[in-house]
Design an enzyme around this catalytic site. Structure first.
Site, PDB file in Angstrom:
ATOM      1  N   SER A   1       0.922  -1.170  -0.045  1.00 60.82           N
ATOM      2  CA  SER A   1       0.138  -0.043  -0.161  1.00 60.82           C
ATOM      3  C   SER A   1       0.802   1.174   0.006  1.00 60.82           C
ATOM      4  O   SER A   1       1.961   1.228   0.410  1.00 60.82           O
ATOM      5  CB  SER A   1      -0.821   0.125   1.249  1.00 60.82           C
ATOM      6  OG  SER A   1      -1.937  -0.679   0.874  1.00 60.82           O
ATOM      7  N   CYS A   2       0.350   2.388  -0.324  1.00 64.86           N
ATOM      8  CA  CYS A   2       0.963   3.705  -0.190  1.00 64.86           C
ATOM      9  C   CYS A   2       1.343   3.821   1.050  1.00 64.86           C
ATOM     10  O   CYS A   2       0.648   3.614   2.039  1.00 64.86           O
ATOM     11  CB  CYS A   2      -0.102   4.839  -0.437  1.00 64.86           C
ATOM     12  SG  CYS A   2       0.243   6.372  -0.027  1.00 64.86           S
ATOM     13  N   PRO A   3       2.758   4.586   1.198  1.00 62.46           N
ATOM     14  CA  PRO A   3       3.616   5.093  -0.082  1.00 62.46           C
ATOM     15  C   PRO A   3       4.521   3.848  -0.233  1.00 62.46           C
ATOM     16  O   PRO A   3       5.595   4.452  -0.817  1.00 62.46           O
ATOM     17  CB  PRO A   3       4.161   6.174   0.823  1.00 62.46           C
ATOM     18  CG  PRO A   3       4.445   5.650   2.284  1.00 62.46           C
ATOM     19  CD  PRO A   3       3.367   4.760   2.445  1.00 62.46           C
TER      20      PRO A   3
END
Lengths: 157, 79
Positions: free
Chosen positions: B16-18
């Site tokens: 997932s981000c980041p």
């Protein structure tokens, strides 16, 4: 070539799981985009700088009215509910492939993010320098303001 | 279809981000200027984020595509 670096200045004042992620996500991402980054950690935000603390931060369901817990909101104040909410949150995070806070902190340090611990709130909360990671500096409001002067982005969390 | 050769592939699937961006930042330093890195990701937000990241850093987003939920980005290291 010597283009001026963009600058991000963050004040981190929270340390529940939902409050600890945004400063570290933004700091690491900005650093990856060649920004100069500083985080001023004050009040509960000091927990971000405590040794071996990051992966132990919790979240409380009390007052977090939109947290999808399978219990009525009022139950959130009972003993054990914070640990239960924390366990749920950690498992959701893991399932979604989210980085651990410690990994984000390691990347922050590695990419030169400036970490400033607020001296005044350390005194208030009786936090000693040696409880904090070596990589941070201890300073006050003037130091943050001097850093944040001319920042392209300033965020209070 | 293209005249570039991939020097490195970064598997950022299920992150997932980041993280896809942070891993890319690190991985791009392993290739030489002018070379190409391929990134595989499953985070739908990465499409917008790789546009933004390359715009900010000056590295060049050469190609992006999607096949059965896997996004593929080709980025040229420019500096």
């Amino acid at each position: 070539m010597s283009e001026k670096k963009k600058k991000l200045a963050i004040i981190a004042s929270k340390a529940d799981i939902a409050g600890a992620y945004p400063p570290l996500i933004l700091a690491t991402t900005a650093a990856s985009m060649d920004y100069e980054v500083g985080i001023f950690c004050t009040f509960f935000g000091l927990n971000l700088l405590k040794k071996k603390k990051l992966n132990k931060l919790k979240i409380t369901p009390a007052g977090e009215t939109n947290m999808p817990m399978p219990i009525p909101q009022i139950i959130g104040i009972l003993p054990g509910m914070t640990d239960m909410a924390t366990m749920m949150m950690r498992s959701w995070m893991k399932g979604a492939g989210v980085a651990k806070l410690q990994e984000l902190m390691d990347i922050s340090i590695e990419s030169g993010v400036r970490l400033i611990a607020c001296q005044m709130t350390m005194d208030v909360m009786k936090i000693k320098r040696k409880q904090l990671i070596d990589e941070c500096e201890v300073a006050g409001a003037a130091t943050f303001l001097e850093f944040a002067t001319g920042a392209d982005i300033t965020i209070y969390i | 279809m293209s005249d570039f050769k991939i020097s490195k592939t970064l598997d950022a699937k299920n992150l997932s981000c980041p993280l896809p961006i942070l891993r890319t930042k690190k991985a791009i330093e392993d290739i030489k200027i002018g070379e190409f890195i391929e990134i595989l990701a499953t985070d739908p937000g990465s499409v917008a984020d790789f546009n933004a990241w390359t715009a900010a850093t000056g590295h060049e987003l050469i190609d992006k595509s999607e096949e059965s939920g896997i996004y593929r980005f080709i980025i040229k290291r420019t500096k």
